[in-house]
Design a protein around this motif. Structure first.
Motif, short mmCIF file in Angstrom:
data_model
loop_
_atom_site.label_atom_id
_atom_site.label_comp_id
_atom_site.label_asym_id
_atom_site.label_seq_id
_atom_site.Cartn_x
_atom_site.Cartn_y
_atom_site.Cartn_z
N THR A 1 -0.78 3.88 0.11
CA THR A 1 0.65 3.74 -0.17
C THR A 1 1.49 4.20 1.02
O THR A 1 2.46 3.56 1.40
CB THR A 1 1.05 4.56 -1.41
OG1 THR A 1 0.51 5.87 -1.29
CG2 THR A 1 0.54 3.94 -2.67
N THR A 2 1.10 5.33 1.60
CA THR A 2 1.79 5.83 2.78
C THR A 2 1.63 4.83 3.92
O THR A 2 2.58 4.53 4.65
CB THR A 2 1.23 7.19 3.21
OG1 THR A 2 1.22 8.08 2.09
CG2 THR A 2 2.04 7.80 4.33
N GLY A 3 0.42 4.29 4.06
CA GLY A 3 0.17 3.30 5.10
C GLY A 3 1.02 2.07 4.93
O GLY A 3 1.56 1.53 5.90
N ALA A 4 1.17 1.60 3.68
CA ALA A 4 1.99 0.41 3.41
C ALA A 4 3.45 0.66 3.80
O ALA A 4 4.11 -0.20 4.38
CB ALA A 4 1.89 0.04 1.94
N MET A 5 3.95 1.85 3.47
CA MET A 5 5.34 2.19 3.82
C MET A 5 5.53 2.24 5.33
O MET A 5 6.49 1.67 5.86
CB MET A 5 5.72 3.54 3.19
CG MET A 5 7.12 4.01 3.57
SD MET A 5 7.64 5.49 2.66
CE MET A 5 6.50 6.71 3.29
N ILE A 6 4.63 2.90 6.04
CA ILE A 6 4.78 3.07 7.48
C ILE A 6 4.58 1.76 8.22
O ILE A 6 5.33 1.42 9.15
CB ILE A 6 3.81 4.15 8.00
CG1 ILE A 6 4.17 5.52 7.39
CG2 ILE A 6 3.84 4.23 9.52
CD1 ILE A 6 5.56 6.03 7.72
N ALA A 7 3.57 0.98 7.83
CA ALA A 7 3.34 -0.32 8.47
C ALA A 7 4.53 -1.24 8.30
O ALA A 7 4.95 -1.93 9.24
CB ALA A 7 2.08 -0.97 7.90
N SER A 8 5.10 -1.26 7.10
CA SER A 8 6.26 -2.12 6.84
C SER A 8 7.49 -1.63 7.58
O SER A 8 8.28 -2.43 8.11
CB SER A 8 6.52 -2.20 5.34
OG SER A 8 5.41 -2.78 4.67
N GLY B 1 -4.75 -0.96 7.38
CA GLY B 1 -5.14 -1.22 8.75
C GLY B 1 -4.03 -0.86 9.72
O GLY B 1 -4.09 0.16 10.42
N ILE B 2 -2.99 -1.66 9.74
CA ILE B 2 -1.87 -1.45 10.66
C ILE B 2 -1.18 -0.11 10.37
O ILE B 2 -0.85 0.65 11.29
CB ILE B 2 -0.88 -2.61 10.57
CG1 ILE B 2 -1.53 -3.88 11.14
CG2 ILE B 2 0.41 -2.29 11.31
CD1 ILE B 2 -0.81 -5.15 10.82
N GLY B 3 -0.99 0.20 9.09
CA GLY B 3 -0.34 1.48 8.74
C GLY B 3 -1.14 2.66 9.25
O GLY B 3 -0.58 3.63 9.78
N ALA B 4 -2.46 2.60 9.09
CA ALA B 4 -3.32 3.68 9.58
C ALA B 4 -3.22 3.81 11.09
O ALA B 4 -3.19 4.91 11.65
CB ALA B 4 -4.76 3.43 9.16
N ALA B 5 -3.15 2.66 11.80
CA ALA B 5 -3.03 2.69 13.26
C ALA B 5 -1.69 3.26 13.70
O ALA B 5 -1.62 4.05 14.65
CB ALA B 5 -3.23 1.28 13.82
N VAL B 6 -0.61 2.87 13.02
CA VAL B 6 0.72 3.39 13.38
C VAL B 6 0.78 4.90 13.16
O VAL B 6 1.31 5.65 14.00
CB VAL B 6 1.83 2.67 12.58
CG1 VAL B 6 3.19 3.32 12.83
CG2 VAL B 6 1.89 1.19 12.94
N ILE B 7 0.24 5.37 12.04
CA ILE B 7 0.24 6.80 11.76
C ILE B 7 -0.62 7.55 12.77
O ILE B 7 -0.25 8.64 13.23
CB ILE B 7 -0.23 7.07 10.31
CG1 ILE B 7 0.83 6.57 9.32
CG2 ILE B 7 -0.51 8.56 10.08
CD1 ILE B 7 0.38 6.53 7.88
N ALA B 8 -1.75 6.97 13.16
CA ALA B 8 -2.58 7.58 14.21
C ALA B 8 -1.79 7.69 15.51
O ALA B 8 -1.84 8.72 16.21
CB ALA B 8 -3.85 6.77 14.41
N ALA B 9 -1.04 6.64 15.85
CA ALA B 9 -0.23 6.66 17.08
C ALA B 9 0.88 7.70 16.99
O ALA B 9 1.14 8.43 17.97
CB ALA B 9 0.38 5.27 17.31
N MET B 10 1.53 7.81 15.84
CA MET B 10 2.59 8.81 15.65
C MET B 10 2.03 10.22 15.78
O MET B 10 2.64 11.11 16.38
CB MET B 10 3.24 8.62 14.27
CG MET B 10 4.04 7.34 14.12
SD MET B 10 4.51 7.00 12.39
CE MET B 10 5.64 8.36 12.05
#
Length: 420
Positions: free
Chosen positions: A150-157, A395-404
């Protein structure tokens, strides 16, 4: 509700290449994602799915982490990804189960959900267990973030859409995530973070009312709970999530058959098999526009070996509608609660999951219920809060959070981050 140590929304300029792994209900998905550094550019995604063996879902921690490590090793070797101890391949781990996080790369599993019952993980640091399994193989992979989908979906979007206010999952399970000011999070009273700092909250509201004090349960809800791997848990989820809607429908039909009201003088053996019907069947029944509902008739014959009469067809269609409407309205309650609490009057709710994105009438029913709960004027035109299809959160959300996370660590902002 669990803190995540994901601080604030992405800027849309995050960049870099990251490995991600998503432990789902059916498959394990491994991705290598390159973030473009701009909202206007597209992500580069290289991915592979691995079938999750059924025996692992009720096996041991060692079996689980060995399987994940094996899949990650195969992926890294096949894609020719290189890393060293000093410059490892950074990993974001999507672990969509309730976990208490003292750090962003840490997560103590509270309870398995979605039918999982793996021994030796509950009460333990799932993130640490995976890292240990990777280290045993001497793989140059370092996990820097454990993420709920859910967190990943929010951050990716939000990376693409700054109007994103929440991430929600309406699929196999039911959950939501939103941003809260740290000053309002009582669990963080000693964190030292400024009170206006935003942190993503994993609501875990699929477990709302496990005490059974609020939700109006039917005998069929009680049967679903009683026969589940974890009775007494995930009360709300079992009334609204895709894993269970088809089973509720089946249980009603079994009850009617036992009372002699449907399928008279027919063999109902297949109907009595648990989870013989899934939520896709309910969607197909509601969406059937064939002459005399012939597609539904065929479905019952092929799946349940039942010859269904015209009155029974109409009953099944109405029953499928009732169950889906209740599910959609329950799903609206969680979003309405967040909007009411934080006085959010407009924005986009990024939704992932098969129920949200595949059921033909879910979005309209969800929007109608949200409008009733938030008391929107009937003549307002466009809804101020709308469902959008979530970007790839796991996928994308996890990558964005890793980058942050990596960016914060490099700037010396250590809140929720252990040393690299």
């Amino acid at each position: 509700m669990n803190v995540t140590w994901v601080l604030g929304y992405p800027t849309g300029h995050e960049q870099g290449s990251f490995l991600t792994v998503d432990l789902g209900g059916t498959n394990l998905r491994v991705c290598y994602i390159t973030l473009p550094g701009s909202r206007d550019k597209e992500f580069e995604v290289d991915q592979q799915k691995y079938k999750l063996p059924n025996e692992i879902k009720s096996g041991t921690a060692e079996q689980l982490w060995d399987f994940l490590s094996d899949c990650l090793q195969k992926f890294v070797e096949e894609k020719g990804l290189k890393g060293t101890k000093k410059e490892p391949i950074y990993l974001g781990f999507t672990f969509s189960y309730p976990a208490l996080q003292e750090y962003i790369d840490h997560g103590i599993l509270q309870t398995w959900t979605k039918g999982f019952d793996i021994k030796g993980v509950e009460g333990e640091n799932a993130a640490g267990q995976l890292q240990e399994a990777l280290d045993k193989r001497q793989l140059p992979i370092k996990m820097i973030a454990l993420i709920n989908d859910t967190t990943g979906a929010m951050i990716a979007s939000a990376y693409k859409d700054p109007k994103t206010i929440m991430g929600v999952i309406f699929g196999t399970g039911c959950n939501g995530a939103y941003m809260e000011q740290c000053g309002k999070i009582t669990k963080l009273k000693d964190s030292g973070l400024p009170s206006d700092t935003l942190m993503a909250i994993n609501c875990e509201y699929g477990a709302f009312d496990n005490a059974r004090r609020v939700l109006p349960l039917t005998p069929y809800d009680e049967a679903v709970d009683r026969d589940s791997p974890r009775p007494g848990e995930q009360a709300w989820e079992k009334m609204s999530a895709g894993l269970y809607l088809g089973e509720i429908f089946r249980l009603v039909l079994v009850d009617l058959a036992e009372k002699g009201l449907v399928f008279k003088d027919q063999d109902t053996t297949k109907l009595r098999e648990a989870y013989a019907l899934d939520t896709g069947a309910l969607s197909a029944i509601e969406d059937d526009e064939s002459p005399k509902l012939s597609e539904t008739r065929t479905l019952f014959k092929d799946v349940l070996s039942l010859d269904i009469t015209e009155p029974e067809l109409e009953l099944c269609r109405r029953l499928a509608e009732l169950i889906a409407v209740r599910g959609a309205r329950l799903c609206a309650c969680g979003v309405a609660a967040i909007c009411s609490r934080n006085q959010i009057s407009s924005g986009h709710v990024a939704a992932d999951g098969s129920v949200a994105n595949k059921h033909p009438k879910f979005k309209r029913r969800w929007g109608k219920a949200l409008g009733e709960l938030l008391d929107w004027p009937k003549d307002q035109g466009e809804d101020p809060v709308v469902l959008t299809s979530a970007e790839d959160g796991s996928g994308i959300g996890a990558a964005v959070i890793a980058a942050m996370t990596l960016e914060r660590a490099e700037k010396g902002q250590r809140a929720g981050i252990r040393s690299f």
